[in-house]
Motif scaffolding. Structure first.
Motif, PDB file in Angstrom:
ATOM      1  N   LEU A  67     -45.898  53.213  83.690  1.00 37.73           N
ATOM      2  CA  LEU A  67     -46.754  53.969  84.563  1.00 37.73           C
ATOM      3  C   LEU A  67     -46.374  53.855  85.913  1.00 37.73           C
ATOM      4  O   LEU A  67     -45.769  52.825  86.371  1.00 37.73           O
ATOM      5  CB  LEU A  67     -47.982  52.749  84.113  1.00 37.73           C
ATOM      6  N   VAL A  68     -46.862  54.753  86.745  1.00 37.71           N
ATOM      7  CA  VAL A  68     -46.602  54.990  88.189  1.00 37.71           C
ATOM      8  C   VAL A  68     -47.674  55.233  88.884  1.00 37.71           C
ATOM      9  O   VAL A  68     -48.577  56.317  88.619  1.00 37.71           O
ATOM     10  CB  VAL A  68     -45.353  55.918  88.422  1.00 37.71           C
ATOM     11  N   TYR A  69     -47.844  54.569  90.182  1.00 33.26           N
ATOM     12  CA  TYR A  69     -49.150  55.081  90.843  1.00 33.26           C
ATOM     13  C   TYR A  69     -48.621  55.706  92.038  1.00 33.26           C
ATOM     14  O   TYR A  69     -47.571  55.142  92.872  1.00 33.26           O
ATOM     15  CB  TYR A  69     -50.043  53.759  91.326  1.00 33.26           C
ATOM     16  N   ASP A  70     -48.969  56.958  92.165  1.00 32.67           N
ATOM     17  CA  ASP A  70     -48.066  57.785  93.059  1.00 32.67           C
ATOM     18  C   ASP A  70     -49.330  57.775  94.190  1.00 32.67           C
ATOM     19  O   ASP A  70     -50.469  58.310  94.203  1.00 32.67           O
ATOM     20  CB  ASP A  70     -48.013  59.084  92.682  1.00 32.67           C
ATOM     21  N   VAL A  71     -48.890  57.214  95.447  1.00 37.36           N
ATOM     22  CA  VAL A  71     -50.017  57.027  96.725  1.00 37.36           C
ATOM     23  C   VAL A  71     -50.225  58.408  97.186  1.00 37.36           C
ATOM     24  O   VAL A  71     -51.443  58.601  97.736  1.00 37.36           O
ATOM     25  CB  VAL A  71     -49.342  56.223  97.614  1.00 37.36           C
ATOM     26  N   THR A  72     -49.520  59.419  97.089  1.00 35.23           N
ATOM     27  CA  THR A  72     -49.600  60.808  97.593  1.00 35.23           C
ATOM     28  C   THR A  72     -50.713  61.514  97.130  1.00 35.23           C
ATOM     29  O   THR A  72     -51.539  62.291  97.508  1.00 35.23           O
ATOM     30  CB  THR A  72     -48.599  61.610  98.089  1.00 35.23           C
ATOM     31  N   GLN A  73     -50.778  61.248  95.831  1.00 31.35           N
ATOM     32  CA  GLN A  73     -51.772  61.939  94.749  1.00 31.35           C
ATOM     33  C   GLN A  73     -52.845  61.143  94.251  1.00 31.35           C
ATOM     34  O   GLN A  73     -53.844  61.694  93.722  1.00 31.35           O
ATOM     35  CB  GLN A  73     -50.810  62.331  93.236  1.00 31.35           C
TER      36      GLN A  73
END
Length: 85
Positions: A67-73
């Motif tokens: 899982l990845v949290y993408d700060v820009t999205q």
């Protein structure tokens, strides 16, 4: 850290832009627990202004993050694919 009684998370500051963590997959049984984990990753990433990569316990140097949290999205996405070990 134990954000919920049933989930133990371990985090490391990996780079200036990314926080890296791992979790035991045995603790993520069911949609509710997965939803809790995604909410935790999102809140952490928003608060710190950094991406968060979550790996299966002990696999941060061998497999892609699950899982990845993408700060820009401003969202958490599933990234892990089939394991070919």
């Amino acid at each position: 850290m134990w954000p919920r009684p049933y989930i133990e998370l371990i985090f490391r500051v990996w780079t200036h832009e990314v926080i890296l963590g791992d979790v035991s997959l045995h603790e993520l049984q069911g949609q509710e627990r997965l939803d809790d984990l995604c909410a935790i990753l999102r809140r952490m990433g928003q608060h710190l202004g950094k991406g968060v990569e979550m790996y299966a316990e002990g696999c941060y140097d061998a497999l892609p993050p699950m899982l990845v949290y993408d700060v820009t999205q401003d969202r958490v996405t599933f990234r892990a694919g089939p394991w070919h070990g």
